[in-house]
Structure formats: structure tokens, C-alpha cells
Design a protein around this motif. Structure first.
Motif, PDB file in Angstrom:
ATOM      1  N   LEU A 233      18.499 -15.422  -5.104  1.00 40.04           N
ATOM      2  CA  LEU A 233      17.042 -15.363  -4.918  1.00 40.04           C
ATOM      3  C   LEU A 233      16.408 -14.176  -5.624  1.00 40.04           C
ATOM      4  O   LEU A 233      15.191 -14.167  -5.864  1.00 40.04           O
ATOM      5  CB  LEU A 233      16.713 -15.323  -3.431  1.00 40.04           C
ATOM      6  CG  LEU A 233      16.928 -16.654  -2.682  1.00 40.04           C
ATOM      7  CD1 LEU A 233      16.817 -16.441  -1.183  1.00 40.04           C
ATOM      8  CD2 LEU A 233      15.914 -17.702  -3.144  1.00 40.04           C
ATOM      9  N   ALA A 234      17.197 -13.167  -5.979  1.00 39.65           N
ATOM     10  CA  ALA A 234      16.642 -12.013  -6.695  1.00 39.65           C
ATOM     11  C   ALA A 234      16.052 -12.420  -8.035  1.00 39.65           C
ATOM     12  O   ALA A 234      15.179 -11.731  -8.572  1.00 39.65           O
ATOM     13  CB  ALA A 234      17.718 -10.953  -6.902  1.00 39.65           C
ATOM     14  N   THR A 235      16.504 -13.560  -8.584  1.00 39.69           N
ATOM     15  CA  THR A 235      15.958 -14.011  -9.867  1.00 39.69           C
ATOM     16  C   THR A 235      14.492 -14.417  -9.750  1.00 39.69           C
ATOM     17  O   THR A 235      13.825 -14.627 -10.768  1.00 39.69           O
ATOM     18  CB  THR A 235      16.766 -15.206 -10.409  1.00 39.69           C
ATOM     19  OG1 THR A 235      16.694 -16.292  -9.472  1.00 39.69           O
ATOM     20  CG2 THR A 235      18.213 -14.821 -10.635  1.00 39.69           C
ATOM     21  N   LEU A 236      13.974 -14.525  -8.529  1.00 39.50           N
ATOM     22  CA  LEU A 236      12.577 -14.934  -8.328  1.00 39.50           C
ATOM     23  C   LEU A 236      11.653 -13.750  -8.051  1.00 39.50           C
ATOM     24  O   LEU A 236      10.459 -13.939  -7.826  1.00 39.50           O
ATOM     25  CB  LEU A 236      12.495 -15.911  -7.154  1.00 39.50           C
ATOM     26  CG  LEU A 236      13.356 -17.174  -7.258  1.00 39.50           C
ATOM     27  CD1 LEU A 236      13.172 -18.043  -6.022  1.00 39.50           C
ATOM     28  CD2 LEU A 236      13.021 -17.959  -8.529  1.00 39.50           C
ATOM     29  N   LEU A 237      12.193 -12.539  -8.098  1.00 40.82           N
ATOM     30  CA  LEU A 237      11.386 -11.380  -7.721  1.00 40.82           C
ATOM     31  C   LEU A 237      10.293 -11.058  -8.728  1.00 40.82           C
ATOM     32  O   LEU A 237       9.309 -10.395  -8.389  1.00 40.82           O
ATOM     33  CB  LEU A 237      12.286 -10.165  -7.497  1.00 40.82           C
ATOM     34  CG  LEU A 237      13.015 -10.181  -6.153  1.00 40.82           C
ATOM     35  CD1 LEU A 237      14.139  -9.158  -6.119  1.00 40.82           C
ATOM     36  CD2 LEU A 237      12.039  -9.922  -5.002  1.00 40.82           C
ATOM     37  N   ASP A 238      10.434 -11.515  -9.977  1.00 45.77           N
ATOM     38  CA  ASP A 238       9.322 -11.328 -10.919  1.00 45.77           C
ATOM     39  C   ASP A 238       8.103 -12.123 -10.466  1.00 45.77           C
ATOM     40  O   ASP A 238       6.960 -11.662 -10.581  1.00 45.77           O
ATOM     41  CB  ASP A 238       9.743 -11.712 -12.341  1.00 45.77           C
ATOM     42  CG  ASP A 238      10.253 -13.139 -12.456  1.00 45.77           C
ATOM     43  OD1 ASP A 238      10.675 -13.720 -11.432  1.00 45.77           O
ATOM     44  OD2 ASP A 238      10.248 -13.681 -13.584  1.00 45.77           O
TER      45      ASP A 238
END
Length: 586
Positions: A233-238
Motif C-alpha cells: 500500500l505504500a505505493t499509493l502514498l503519492d
């Protein structure tokens, strides 16, 4: 003219932060913003509030996990601003990665209005693939009628929102909103995209507990097992960073961590194709991306879709992995944003002419104005742009402003912006208590709100809004002042300091650094017919400076409130001061 004041800088806190290893300039800035310990500005994931603290996030996770395992159809009902678009993109990307059958629907603001309306539910219910579960993002907490319609159709509803609730909550299957009664989630300022991100964190934990990521791949005709790789889910932090900054929510510690993590991914080139494309068409370097780039470059271009066309265009930009397609969409969003600017410019001219016609009480010097508020309307105004217009006039007059555009069936759609000291939604709530039925619908935040009234009630609303605000504000609240961080030592007025500050997270409630010093004015000239270019001197050094959208000449010596910026010319970078306000220092 605004008065220039220096926010208090607790010396003890500043010295403690320096002792803990912070740069002296950062220590001064953080101490002035209430930071007492270095740990408060660290941006590691360990500082995030746990998803378990968000009321009903566990229920939402179980509801979604059941739906995924039973192969139910999910439909996200999005909002038409940047927060809603990014929240939708977070939901679509995460749920699809978890194996869900998910689509999205974003209401056209001109046809369906805001939120999960009965009309939107009807539209969803009669789609070829009728959804089993409706999921709202950045809306729904006031959608009592829409949820009731969904219940009548036998469609479950999951509300994820961050707006303030009304007296009666919708009878939804599950509601996740940090501002609902009984929720002790510490970050009440989290944006809609942040709420959706937290729900996805809870869902991933629930799927882990069920062994969803560990089971063998589902065989044809089977009924159990996910067999998919666990999604990071860190890939969605942008996306979370963009929506949080663009929605101008208060950047408390939790929000700063979310934004910092998102910016770190963008600077490292690990961003969605759509965000890369938005920054590219705006002429911004991803490797040097800042909150300013998100809030004033990427955000407005994404918002342009919801203001002038259909936010589905913006959502598609954020969920595609095709770089060429993302760039094509971003270029169209850039064109829409230029069109929005032209429309806004014309509306602003009309509004200023309207204010001049109201006489001295509406003059450019708000200190002399008698009125506490302004309610403005012109039948030609664009419904998607009145919010920006209200913000511009609010900034000019330092007054709460509501701008209206013509809606359908004799209704006016209003968008308001407020000043510090006035909670705009509370003010509108007071109007409804004094005149029940006058406002047909309303909702929003402390700083911004939307509402609908009947066109024939505009004059009555204007009077009641004025009297309500007068009961909530003191005359002193209307005096404009600019808070600064005091003087900056000449040794720190360099490119290294600028880059240091650019790497930090600044925004609503944690304001961007604004310094104040005395300068001698060596020269000044007008550029582009609207800006004042200056050469300022301090401590034997000279600095280029500019004051945008102002032609008023400076005296021989000024006390200026300014931001540090990089000026690049022919490949050479130098320090430039962006002057926000000045007063004579003769």
C-alpha cells in the motif's frame, strides 16, 4: 494593507531542538509552530496512528473482505475534487490488487450535485452490472436520502468520509469517518483520501488474517482462496499526499507523515504515471517536488476536470499505468485548467465591479468596511468556478465570502470560503437554525463549505448570513495580519537553506516559512505590467526580489515579509525573495 507580526518563538524549545541535532533555521521554525521535540517532526511510518484507532475501520475491512471472497461487485462513488479523485484512485488500485471486482462512478456536479444522492443510487442500481456494495469516498456522511434509497434497492453502503456529520447519520451498513460521534481517532483533520488509505490498511490486515494472500491460486469453479501477491500500500502514498495537500486540511503530525512519505516516493521517481504526467505538464521537476507543487501545480489541473468537465477524466489519469495515456490525459487537464483560469479571470472582474458598486463599505481596504461578509451572485457565473472566486475575493477583502451560480429548477449553488476565526459550516448551521428551510442543503469544513438555496431567497440569506457571522466574529477578527517567522540571518540566505526548507512539509496549520527583515531598496521596476521587481540590500549583501500583482512603489527602506525562492536564469540558480507584504522602515 496588512500588519506584519512575528509569531512567538519559544527560545527554550528552539534551543532544545538545536541540541537534538536540528538545523538552527528548522529549529526556529518548528519551535514557532509548537514543536517541542524532534520526534514530532520525524516522518517514519512508525509515527502513524494505528488503523485500529479509526472507528469502524475493522467493520469496513470485514465487509470488504467478505465482498471480495464472495466475488461481489463493488462500486466506488467518488467526489469531483482532487481529494475525492485521489481517494477513488487509492480505492480502485488497492481493491483491484486485492482481487476485488470494483468499478467507480463520479457524479457530474452539474447534473447530480454532491454526494450519494438518490439519483446517483438510481443510476448505479440500473447499471448493466448492478453493484452489491456502494463505497463512498470523500462524501456520504450527509447522504441520508441516498443511503435510504440504496437500502430500498437492497444495496449495502460503506461510507468513508471526513466531513462533519449532521444531527442524524445515514443508516449505512458501515460508516468510517473520524469526525463521527464516538470516534477517538486523534487526527480529525485527515483528508478523505487519508480515510480511504486507512480503510485499505485495515482491509489488508483482515485479508492477512484470513490467509487470503497465502492460499493457492483459485481454480476454475472454486469458491475460496485468493492466491494473489500481497500488495504494498505504500505505493499509493503519492496519491495520499496529493489529495491531502490539495484539500487544504490541517497538516497535523499524522498528515505530515503521510505527505512526507508520498513526497519521498515522488522525488525517488516511484509515483503513479498520472502524477508524473501532471507534474510534467506543469513544468515541475519530480525529483524536487514540494507541497507547493502538489497544491498549486498538480492539484489545480486535476481539479479542473471536476470544475469544467467530468472528474472521471482526472481519475482515469490516476489509475492508468500507461504513461502515454496518462500524459495525453494530463495535457487535456492542463488545457482545461487554462480555460478555468480565463473563466475565473472574467468572473473576478465582474465581482470586483460588483463590489465597487456597493460603495465604500466594500472597498479594497477591509479595515474600513462595515460589512462582515459578502454574498455574491451573477447569472453568468460558472458553477464549477465559484469556489475559486470566493477564495480570491476572501483573500482580497479578508471577509467570509460566498459566491453563487445558477443551478437547476430555480436553485442557486453556493461555494464559500472563510477566514481564521470563523467556522463556516457552523455559521451556515446557525443560519438554518434561525430560518429552517432557507438553506436546502449544505456541508463542508471550517474554511470552506457548499450550499444550495432558492434563487428568490438570496437577499434573505445574505442578511441572515451577515447577522450570523456578526454573532460569531469580533471586529478584531477582521483586521488582516501577516504572521512571520521573524528575521533570517544573512548567513542562511542561500540556496542550501532553500533546498533544506523545500524538503520539509508545510501547509495548512503548519505554514510555509515567511521571514521578516529590514531592507534598503536599491532599485525597483515594473515587469510584465503587473509585478514589481526590486533589488534589496541587507548587511552589505544584495538580493533580487519580486512582489507579484502589485505596482505600488516601495520607499527607500522597507520592512518586508518574504519567502525564499530559487531564481533560475540561463542555467544559473540564485536566491530570490518573494515579497508578500511590506511596510515603510524609514
Amino acid at each position: 494593507m496588512s500588519s506584519i507580526v512575528t509569531r512567538p518563538i519559544p527560545q527554550r524549545a528552539r534551543d532544545m531542538l538545536v541540541q537534538q541535532g536540528l538545523h538552527p533555521v528548522l529549529a526556529q521554525l518548528y519551535a514557532a509552530r509548537g514543536v517541542l521535540d524532534k520526534s514530532e517532526v520525524q516522518s517514519g511510518f512508525s509515527g502513524l496512528i494505528a488503523p485500529e484507532r479509526l472507528q469502524h475501520a475493522d467493520r469496513a475491512a470485514a465487509l470488504l473482505a467478505d465482498a471480495i471472497q464472495m466475488r461481489q461487485r463493488l462500486l466506488i462513488v467518488a467526489d469531483y475534487d482532487c481529494d475525492g479523485a485521489t481517494a477513488c484512485a487509492v480505492g480502485v488500485r488497492a481493491l483491484r490488487a486485492f482481487g476485488a471486482d470494483v468499478a467507480y462512478l463520479v457524479p457530474n456536479r452539474f447534473e447530480y450535485g454532491y454526494g450519494l444522492t438518490p439519483e446517483i443510487v438510481e443510476l448505479a442500481a440500473h447499471q448493466p452490472r448492478r453493484p452489491d456494495l456502494l463505497i463512498t469516498v470523500d462524501n456520504g456522511i450527509a447522504s441520508n436520502e441516498g443511503v435510504a434509497r440504496a437500502n430500498a434497492f437492497g444495496i449495502a453502503t460503506l461510507i468513508t468520509d471526513h466531513h462533519l456529520p449532521g444531527v442524524v447519520l445515514p443508516q449505512a451498513t458501515c460508516i468510517v469517518n473520524p469526525n463521527q460521534p464516538g470516534c477517538d481517532f486523534p487526527s480529525k483533520a485527515i483528508a478523505g483520501v487519508g480515510v480511504m488509505f486507512y480503510v485499505m490498511l485495515a482491509l489488508r490486515a483482515e485479508l492477512r488474517r484470513r490467509g487470503w494472500f497465502a492460499l493457492a491460486p483459485l481454480k476454475e469453479g472454486g469458491t475460496a482462496g485468493g492466491g494473489i501477491a500481497e500488495f504494498n500500500l505504500a505505493t499509493l502514498l503519492d496519491l495520499v499526499a496529493l489529495g491531502t495537500v490539495a484539500d487544504v486540511v490541517r497538516l497535523d503530525r499524522n498528515n505530515r507523515i503521510l505527505v512526507a512519505q508520498g513526497l519521498a516516493r515522488i522525488r525517488a521517481g516511484k509515483m503513479q504515471a498520472g502524477i508524473a504526467a501532471l507534474l510534467r505538464v506543469a513544468g515541475r521537476e519530480a525529483k524536487r517536488a514540494s507541497c507547493f507543487d502538489l497544491g498549486f501545480a498538480a492539484g489545480p489541473r486535476l481539479n479542473a476536470a471536476g470544475r469544467l468537465a467530468d472528474m472521471a477524466l482526472g481519475i482515469e489519469c490516476l489509475i492508468t499505468d500507461d504513461r502515454a495515456r496518462a500524459l495525453n490525459i494530463a495535457q487535456e487537464l492542463d488545457r482545461l485548467n487554462r480555460e478555468r483560469r480565463e473563466i475565473e479571470g472574467g468572473m473576478q472582474e465582474q465581482a470586483l465591479a460588483m463590489l465597487e458598486g456597493l460603495g465604500p463599505a466594500a472597498g479594497a481596504e477591509p479595515e474600513a468596511a462595515a460589512a462582515y461578509t459578502r454574498s455574491l451572485y451573477d447569472p453568468s457565473w460558472h458553477q464549477g468556478v465559484v469556489g475559486i472566486l470566493a477564495a480570491r475575493i476572501k483573500d482580497r477583502l479578508h471577509r467570509p465570502v460566498i459566491a453563487f451560480a445558477a443551478g437547476t429548477a430555480g436553485e442557486l449553488k453556493g461555494s464559500g470560503r472563510s477566514i481564521p476565526g470563523l467556522h463556516l459550516r457552523d455559521a451556515l448551521d446557525l443560519v438554518t437554525k434561525r430560518a429552517p428551510g432557507l438553506i436546502l442543503r449544505f456541508g463542508g469544513h471550517a474554511a470552506a463549505a457548499g450550499l444550495t438555496i432558492r434563487s428568490e431567497n438570496l437577499a434573505q440569506f445574505s442578511l441572515l448570513f451577515e447577522s450570523s457571522v456578526r454573532s460569531l466574529l469580533a471586529a478584531s477578527d477582521l483586521a488582516r495580519s501577516i504572521e512571520t517567522d521573524g528575521p533570517l540571518e544573512s548567513a542562511y540566505m542561500n540556496l542550501d537553506t532553500i533546498r533544506l526548507l523545500e524538503r520539509e512539509v508545510w501547509g495548512q496549520g503548519f505554514p510555509q516559512p515567511l521571514f521578516c527583515d529590514r531592507f534598503a531598496v536599491a532599485s525597483q521596476r515594473i515587469v510584465a505590467d503587473r509585478h514589481l521587481k526590486l533589488r534589496l540590500q541587507k548587511d552589505g549583501k544584495s538580493y533580487d526580489a519580486i512582489r507579484f500583482n502589485s505596482l505600488a512603489p516601495a520607499g527607500a527602506a522597507i520592512r518586508a515579509a518574504y519567502r525564499l525562492a530559487v531564481n533560475e536564469y540561463n542555467g544559473v540558480q540564485s536566491v530570490q525573495l518573494i515579497v508578500e507584504e511590506w511596510e515603510s522602515a524609514a
